[in-house]
Design a protein around this motif. Structure first.
Motif, PDB file in Angstrom:
ATOM      1  N   ILE A 522       0.859  -1.183   0.000  1.00 54.13           N
ATOM      2  CA  ILE A 522       0.000   0.000   0.000  1.00 54.13           C
ATOM      3  C   ILE A 522       0.896   1.234   0.000  1.00 54.13           C
ATOM      4  CG2 ILE A 522      -1.739   1.294   1.277  1.00 54.13           C
ATOM      5  CD1 ILE A 522      -2.694  -1.355   2.449  1.00 54.13           C
ATOM      6  N   CYS A 523       0.752   2.091  -1.005  1.00 50.31           N
ATOM      7  CA  CYS A 523       1.530   3.328  -1.070  1.00 50.31           C
ATOM      8  C   CYS A 523       0.688   4.398  -1.731  1.00 50.31           C
ATOM      9  CB  CYS A 523       2.842   3.126  -1.833  1.00 50.31           C
ATOM     10  SG  CYS A 523       2.625   2.619  -3.559  1.00 50.31           S
ATOM     11  N   ASP A 524       1.048   5.617  -1.467  1.00 49.24           N
ATOM     12  CA  ASP A 524       0.329   6.768  -2.013  1.00 49.24           C
ATOM     13  C   ASP A 524       1.067   7.229  -3.267  1.00 49.24           C
ATOM     14  OD1 ASP A 524      -1.010   9.057  -2.604  1.00 49.24           O
ATOM     15  OD2 ASP A 524      -0.736  10.004  -0.637  1.00 49.24           O
ATOM     16  N   SER A 525       0.460   7.028  -4.439  1.00 43.36           N
ATOM     17  CA  SER A 525       1.122   7.399  -5.694  1.00 43.36           C
ATOM     18  C   SER A 525       1.294   8.905  -5.829  1.00 43.36           C
ATOM     19  CB  SER A 525       0.327   6.856  -6.885  1.00 43.36           C
ATOM     20  OG  SER A 525      -0.989   7.400  -6.883  1.00 43.36           O
ATOM     21  N   ASP A 526       0.613   9.679  -4.986  1.00 41.88           N
ATOM     22  CA  ASP A 526       0.739  11.137  -5.033  1.00 41.88           C
ATOM     23  C   ASP A 526       2.057  11.603  -4.424  1.00 41.88           C
ATOM     24  OD1 ASP A 526      -0.165  13.772  -5.533  1.00 41.88           O
ATOM     25  OD2 ASP A 526      -0.753  13.960  -3.428  1.00 41.88           O
ATOM     26  N   VAL A 527       2.659  10.748  -3.593  1.00 40.03           N
ATOM     27  CA  VAL A 527       3.906  11.115  -2.914  1.00 40.03           C
ATOM     28  C   VAL A 527       5.086  10.679  -3.778  1.00 40.03           C
ATOM     29  CG1 VAL A 527       5.284  10.851  -0.828  1.00 40.03           C
ATOM     30  CG2 VAL A 527       2.784  10.836  -0.685  1.00 40.03           C
ATOM     31  N   LEU A 528       6.015  11.606  -4.022  1.00 37.91           N
ATOM     32  CA  LEU A 528       7.196  11.256  -4.815  1.00 37.91           C
ATOM     33  C   LEU A 528       8.187  10.461  -3.977  1.00 37.91           C
ATOM     34  CD1 LEU A 528       8.742  11.573  -7.506  1.00 37.91           C
ATOM     35  CD2 LEU A 528       9.783  13.641  -6.546  1.00 37.91           C
ATOM     36  N   LEU A 529       8.500  10.944  -2.765  1.00 34.50           N
ATOM     37  CA  LEU A 529       9.417  10.260  -1.853  1.00 34.50           C
ATOM     38  C   LEU A 529       8.854  10.363  -0.437  1.00 34.50           C
ATOM     39  CD1 LEU A 529      12.863  11.649  -3.162  1.00 34.50           C
ATOM     40  CD2 LEU A 529      11.931   9.368  -3.583  1.00 34.50           C
ATOM     41  N   TYR A 530       9.017   9.268   0.334  1.00 36.65           N
ATOM     42  CA  TYR A 530       8.497   9.261   1.710  1.00 36.65           C
ATOM     43  C   TYR A 530       9.430   8.435   2.583  1.00 36.65           C
ATOM     44  CZ  TYR A 530       5.602   7.837   5.696  1.00 36.65           C
ATOM     45  OH  TYR A 530       5.134   7.562   6.960  1.00 36.65           O
ATOM     46  N   TYR A 531       9.970   9.093   3.624  1.00 35.45           N
ATOM     47  CA  TYR A 531      10.877   8.432   4.556  1.00 35.45           C
ATOM     48  C   TYR A 531      10.245   8.474   5.953  1.00 35.45           C
ATOM     49  CZ  TYR A 531      14.376   8.610   0.874  1.00 35.45           C
ATOM     50  OH  TYR A 531      15.051   8.430  -0.299  1.00 35.45           O
ATOM     51  N   PRO A 532       9.563   7.369   6.368  1.00 35.86           N
ATOM     52  CA  PRO A 532       8.930   7.361   7.699  1.00 35.86           C
ATOM     53  C   PRO A 532       9.932   7.097   8.814  1.00 35.86           C
ATOM     54  CG  PRO A 532       8.489   5.302   6.563  1.00 35.86           C
ATOM     55  CD  PRO A 532       9.211   6.178   5.576  1.00 35.86           C
ATOM     56  N   PHE A 533      11.066   6.475   8.489  1.00 38.10           N
ATOM     57  CA  PHE A 533      12.093   6.139   9.480  1.00 38.10           C
ATOM     58  C   PHE A 533      11.514   5.326  10.641  1.00 38.10           C
ATOM     59  CE2 PHE A 533      14.133  10.306   7.976  1.00 38.10           C
ATOM     60  CZ  PHE A 533      14.894   9.654   7.014  1.00 38.10           C
ATOM     61  N   ASP A 534      10.570   4.403  10.332  1.00 38.76           N
ATOM     62  CA  ASP A 534       9.989   3.560  11.374  1.00 38.76           C
ATOM     63  C   ASP A 534      10.724   2.226  11.481  1.00 38.76           C
ATOM     64  OD1 ASP A 534       8.102   5.455  12.005  1.00 38.76           O
ATOM     65  OD2 ASP A 534       6.611   4.668  10.594  1.00 38.76           O
ATOM     66  N   GLU A 535      11.023   1.612  10.321  1.00 35.39           N
ATOM     67  CA  GLU A 535      11.662   0.302  10.317  1.00 35.39           C
ATOM     68  C   GLU A 535      13.059   0.334   9.701  1.00 35.39           C
ATOM     69  OE1 GLU A 535       9.033  -2.131   8.107  1.00 35.39           O
ATOM     70  OE2 GLU A 535       7.399  -2.053   9.568  1.00 35.39           O
ATOM     71  N   ASP A 536      13.276   1.284   8.810  1.00 34.66           N
ATOM     72  CA  ASP A 536      14.555   1.364   8.111  1.00 34.66           C
ATOM     73  C   ASP A 536      14.767   2.802   7.647  1.00 34.66           C
ATOM     74  OD1 ASP A 536      12.946   1.701   5.802  1.00 34.66           O
ATOM     75  OD2 ASP A 536      12.871  -0.482   5.506  1.00 34.66           O
ATOM     76  N   LEU A 537      15.842   2.979   6.866  1.00 31.75           N
ATOM     77  CA  LEU A 537      16.181   4.313   6.355  1.00 31.75           C
ATOM     78  C   LEU A 537      15.776   4.481   4.894  1.00 31.75           C
ATOM     79  CD1 LEU A 537      19.758   4.580   7.908  1.00 31.75           C
ATOM     80  CD2 LEU A 537      17.669   5.660   8.749  1.00 31.75           C
ATOM     81  N   ASP A 538      14.903   3.594   4.385  1.00 32.54           N
ATOM     82  CA  ASP A 538      14.566   3.574   2.973  1.00 32.54           C
ATOM     83  C   ASP A 538      13.339   4.419   2.664  1.00 32.54           C
ATOM     84  OD1 ASP A 538      16.674   1.889   2.445  1.00 32.54           O
ATOM     85  OD2 ASP A 538      15.468   0.070   2.714  1.00 32.54           O
ATOM     86  N   ASP A 539      13.204   4.705   1.361  1.00 31.67           N
ATOM     87  CA  ASP A 539      12.025   5.377   0.833  1.00 31.67           C
ATOM     88  C   ASP A 539      10.873   4.375   0.801  1.00 31.67           C
ATOM     89  OD1 ASP A 539      10.195   6.897  -0.672  1.00 31.67           O
ATOM     90  OD2 ASP A 539      11.055   6.138  -2.558  1.00 31.67           O
ATOM     91  N   HIS A 540       9.713   4.766   1.337  1.00 31.45           N
ATOM     92  CA  HIS A 540       8.549   3.886   1.358  1.00 31.45           C
ATOM     93  C   HIS A 540       7.427   4.412   0.481  1.00 31.45           C
ATOM     94  CE1 HIS A 540       9.461   0.892   4.632  1.00 31.45           C
ATOM     95  NE2 HIS A 540      10.506   1.720   4.694  1.00 31.45           N
ATOM     96  N   SER A 541       7.776   5.291  -0.473  1.00 28.36           N
ATOM     97  CA  SER A 541       6.781   5.702  -1.459  1.00 28.36           C
ATOM     98  C   SER A 541       6.698   4.629  -2.528  1.00 28.36           C
ATOM     99  CB  SER A 541       7.191   7.037  -2.088  1.00 28.36           C
ATOM    100  OG  SER A 541       8.328   6.841  -2.921  1.00 28.36           O
ATOM    101  N   CYS A 542       5.804   4.821  -3.496  1.00 28.98           N
ATOM    102  CA  CYS A 542       5.735   3.870  -4.606  1.00 28.98           C
ATOM    103  C   CYS A 542       7.009   3.897  -5.445  1.00 28.98           C
ATOM    104  CB  CYS A 542       4.521   4.187  -5.482  1.00 28.98           C
ATOM    105  SG  CYS A 542       2.934   4.025  -4.613  1.00 28.98           S
ATOM    106  N   THR A 543       7.798   4.963  -5.313  1.00 20.79           N
ATOM    107  CA  THR A 543       9.048   5.062  -6.072  1.00 20.79           C
ATOM    108  C   THR A 543      10.073   4.061  -5.581  1.00 20.79           C
ATOM    109  OG1 THR A 543       8.639   7.425  -6.374  1.00 20.79           O
ATOM    110  CG2 THR A 543      10.881   6.647  -6.783  1.00 20.79           C
ATOM    111  N   ARG A 544      10.114   3.843  -4.254  1.00 19.56           N
ATOM    112  CA  ARG A 544      11.078   2.944  -3.626  1.00 19.56           C
ATOM    113  C   ARG A 544      12.520   3.307  -4.019  1.00 19.56           C
ATOM    114  NH1 ARG A 544       7.190   1.898  -0.919  1.00 19.56           N
ATOM    115  NH2 ARG A 544       6.573  -0.155  -0.140  1.00 19.56           N
ATOM    116  N   ALA A 545      12.857   4.587  -3.894  1.00 19.77           N
ATOM    117  CA  ALA A 545      14.208   5.039  -4.229  1.00 19.77           C
ATOM    118  C   ALA A 545      15.208   4.517  -3.208  1.00 19.77           C
ATOM    119  CB  ALA A 545      14.261   6.564  -4.264  1.00 19.77           C
ATOM    120  N   SER A 546      16.371   4.110  -3.698  1.00 22.17           N
ATOM    121  CA  SER A 546      17.412   3.600  -2.811  1.00 22.17           C
ATOM    122  C   SER A 546      18.173   4.757  -2.185  1.00 22.17           C
ATOM    123  CB  SER A 546      18.386   2.712  -3.595  1.00 22.17           C
ATOM    124  OG  SER A 546      17.723   1.592  -4.124  1.00 22.17           O
ATOM    125  N   SER A 547      18.616   4.576  -0.960  1.00 18.65           N
ATOM    126  CA  SER A 547      19.458   5.565  -0.288  1.00 18.65           C
ATOM    127  C   SER A 547      20.719   4.879   0.201  1.00 18.65           C
ATOM    128  CB  SER A 547      18.713   6.223   0.876  1.00 18.65           C
ATOM    129  OG  SER A 547      18.305   5.245   1.809  1.00 18.65           O
TER     130      SER A 547
END
Length: 731
Positions: A522-547
């Motif tokens: 489940i992801c919000d396609s309206d968000v380009l990048l999203y970093y919740p910092f809850d479980e990891d340091l990764d992007d959790h948007s639909c983009t799933r950009a690597s950091s």
């Protein structure tokens, strides 16, 4: 003793009436005495003995002649000029100038110029055109010529001999100069090379005396007799600017004797002061061929080619047949080589007598210059650098790292790490290059301008548009795992269905799980990048950009009493997001929003980057940072402004969570603190592209790190409303 004195007054032939009428001259006139003055017009004289017809006794001397000499100014004369040496002629042929400078007694700067090298630039063939000759120049150096014109005369002779082929078996040249006295300065038998001869002519002294043309012609006859060669034409050039005033009665006699001896005489008269009848009488016949007249010395240069051509008409000529066909070229290609054509000639003198029966002339031309057909060379094997991605520090969460291209400072390798079923890793390098004029900086893990480049990691700096071959990848392997139809996030291991985990999909080609767009996520396609910092340091948007971590001092997850699990930045590391690299190229992005929870815990005096994509090239496209003191700022750079538009110095509180947001809507940039608008500036245009990744926790990769906590980073490619900002501030 009674002596008849014959005085040359003002260089005119004025003979005093003899005071001893009953005597008869015997013998020859004595040589001229040395001039009794080195300058300023001295005197020189000579005498002759007689027989007294009444008594039969010898009167010695009975007659004496005096004449002026060295009639040029002395150094203490107001007319004296301190001249420098003459410079060389500025042309080798076709006409030029040579000059000298000087200073007079009044310290005034003076300059003199004469024409030079007016002879044609077309070279003469010693046989075919002008042949071989004995040539003697008889030159008037009297006072009436003048010092400057004497240089003109000498240059004239130099230019004439430049057209002749001079050598022991070619043309011989002699010189006689005269004023009151006569000097045979260059014997016909002195076989100097042409350059030495020119230099000796240029150094001939100016005599500045009376005019003794008859005895000068006599000296020429003696020189010609001493140097005469069989079957070689004898030619003399007699040049004068006035009437003979020493023994004028012998001029025509000596000239006729010379012509009777086979000497062809060219007579050259200069200025209107000459005795034209005398000069025409000196010349060989016809006079229109062998007599020349010019108004002044400067015009001598104009008749050089005519004089040379006239001399050539009376010398040996070549009579030749036609040219043969060209010889066969020794090569058909791959040259150039040389092929020849010849003709056979005879050397004939002016009477038609054949002097040399057979002379073979030869000319050449290039041939066979075309390239020979060759097989295309075997292509060279490309140089493939050895890239070992296993040496990279991927950290506990990293899947991507970067290495410099050792063969090209403009390029780098993106190292991808894949986890195998057994827990081991497979590394795949992907070759990439910076934009033209940019360089990869390994210590910053980004592309930079020339000012910031460091080339310690590459050995050759190549243009960015030169491609470097992809390194050899790992050998193709047979995947023991299988896909699960309709379930991209699962795979079969020994027939047993297993899951890849959240946000991962199975790639059969790589035989492993990779990040991907999983429809079950489940992801919000309206968000380009999203970093919740809850479980990891990764992007959790639909983009799933690597950091990627930028240093060993890792960004870590930590627990916070107010916000739960958050990211902790210790002021020595940051996250590097390659997804934003070159993101705005050709996208025409006119809206952009960013929001982040931030708590600054470190030193409030320094600068700390929060979210941006700079400063690897210039001002970042977008930026939120914490400035010196307890303030924060934001900015955007568009194509309608020459510099970024920044909202500065918005107050924040250290060690307190603050919600900071920036919104650009194509007309204004607005900054929010805790869902309240604190400042805005007018700006428009498309966001400028940067060849830079996004930094989280640093102003740019490598410096100005942020020290504190961050949580819930949202980035949108649109403008958020105040209500949306408020909702984000309550999460």
């Amino acid at each position: 003793m009674r002596v008849a004195l014959i005085t040359l007054a003002s260089l005119a032939a004025v003979f005093a009436a003899p005071t001893v009428p009953d005597v008869e001259e015997i013998g020859d006139w004595s040589p001229w005495t040395a001039c009794d003055a080195d300058c300023g017009s001295g005197k020189m004289s000579r005498t002759i003995d007689c027989i007294d017809l009444g008594t039969g006794s010898v009167v010695s001397p009975c007659k004496k002649i005096e004449a002026n000499c060295n009639s040029f100014p002395c150094i203490n004369d107001p007319r004296y000029v301190f001249w420098q040496q003459w410079g060389p002629c500025d042309s080798e042929c076709g006409g030029g100038l040579r000059s000298r400078t000087g200073t007079n007694q009044a310290s005034e700067e003076l300059r003199q110029e004469i024409n030079c090298q007016a002879q044609s630039c077309t070279p003469l063939d010693p046989h075919e055109e002008c042949g071989v000759a004995n040539v003697i120049f008889v030159l008037d150096s009297s006072q009436s010529v003048g010092e400057l014109n004497w240089y003109v005369v000498k240059q004239f002779v130099i230019d004439v001999i430049s057209k002749l082929t001079i050598g022991p078996d070619q043309t011989h040249v002699g010189l006689v100069i005269y004023a009151t006295d006569v000097q045979a300065v260059v014997p016909l038998t002195m076989h100097m090379n042409v350059e030495d001869l020119k230099e000796q002519i240029w150094q001939l002294p100016y005599l500045a005396g009376a005019t003794n043309t008859g005895e000068a012609i006599r000296a020429m006859r003696s020189m010609m007799a001493a140097g005469r060669r069989q079957d070689v034409k004898d030619i003399a050039f007699v040049l004068s600017d006035g009437m003979t005033n020493i023994v004028p009665g012998i001029v025509q006699t000596e000239a006729q004797l010379a012509k009777d001896e086979g000497i062809t005489i060219f007579s050259i008269a200069v200025t209107q002061e000459i005795d034209e009848a005398e000069m025409i009488g000196i010349a060989s016949e016809p006079a229109d061929t062998y007599y020349s007249y010019v108004n002044n010395f400067e015009e001598l240069q104009a008749i050089i080619d005519d004089i040379v051509a006239g001399a050539c008409e009376v010398t040996n000529v070549m009579v030749c047949g036609g040219w043969s066909d060209w010889s066969e070229c020794p090569v058909s290609c791959g040259g150039p080589a040389t092929q020849k054509s010849t003709k056979v000639c005879q050397l004939v003198d002016s009477t038609g007598k054949v002097l040399i029966e057979e002379i073979v002339r030869e000319k050449t031309q290039e041939c066979g210059a075309d390239a020979c057909p060759t097989l295309a060379p075997e292509p060279e094997e490309p140089v493939v650098p050895v890239i070992d991605c296993s040496t990279c520090d991927f950290g506990p969460y990293g899947r991507v790292q970067y290495l410099a291209d050792p063969l090209n400072c403009n390029c780098f390798y993106q190292c991808q790490r894949l986890t195998e079923i057994d827990g081991s890793f497979t590394y795949i390098p992907h070759h990439q290059c910076c934009a033209p004029s940019l360089f990869w900086r390994q210590s910053w893990l980004t592309c930079v301008t020339d000012m910031f480049k460091v080339t310690e990691n590459c050995i050759v700096q190549l243009p960015a548009d030169i491609s470097t071959p992809e390194p050899a990848t790992t050998p193709e392997r047979i995947c023991a795992l299988g896909t699960v139809p309709g379930k991209p996030g699962f795979f079969l291991n020994g027939g047993i269905e297993q899951t890849c985990g959240p946000n991962m999909v199975f790639d059969f080609g790589l035989c492993t799980c990779i990040p991907g767009a999983n429809p079950d996520v489940i992801c919000d396609s309206d968000v380009l990048l999203y970093y919740p910092f809850d479980e990891d340091l990764d992007d959790h948007s639909c983009t799933r950009a690597s950091s990627t971590q930028t240093s060993e001092a890792s960004v870590v997850l930590t627990s916070d009493v107010d916000r739960g699990t958050v990211a902790k930045f210790n002021g020595a590391s940051s996250l590097h997001v390659g997804y934003i690299y070159n993101y705005f190229a050709d996208r025409y992005v006119k809206q952009w929003s960013m929001a982040v929870w931030v708590k600054r815990t470190g030193n409030t005096a320094g600068l700390g980057g929060v979210i941006n994509n700079g400063d690897c090239v210039a001002a970042p496209s977008f930026d939120i940072h914490v400035g010196g003191g307890d303030v924060t700022s934001c900015s955007v750079d568009t194509d309608s402004v020459s510099a970024m538009v920044a909202i500065q110095d918005v107050a924040i509180t250290a060690n307190v969570w603050e919600h900071v947001a920036m919104v650009y809507d194509g007309k204004d940039i607005t900054m929010y603190r805790n869902a309240s608008s604190v400042a805005h500036l007018a700006v428009q245009g498309n966001i400028e592209n940067r060849q830079c990744p996004m930094n989280i926790g640093a102003q740019h990769a490598g410096s100005d790190y942020f020290e504190g906590l961050m949580d819930d980073i949202y980035i949108y490619e649109r403008a958020l409303s105040l209500d949306e900002i408020t909702k984000l501030s309550k999460l």
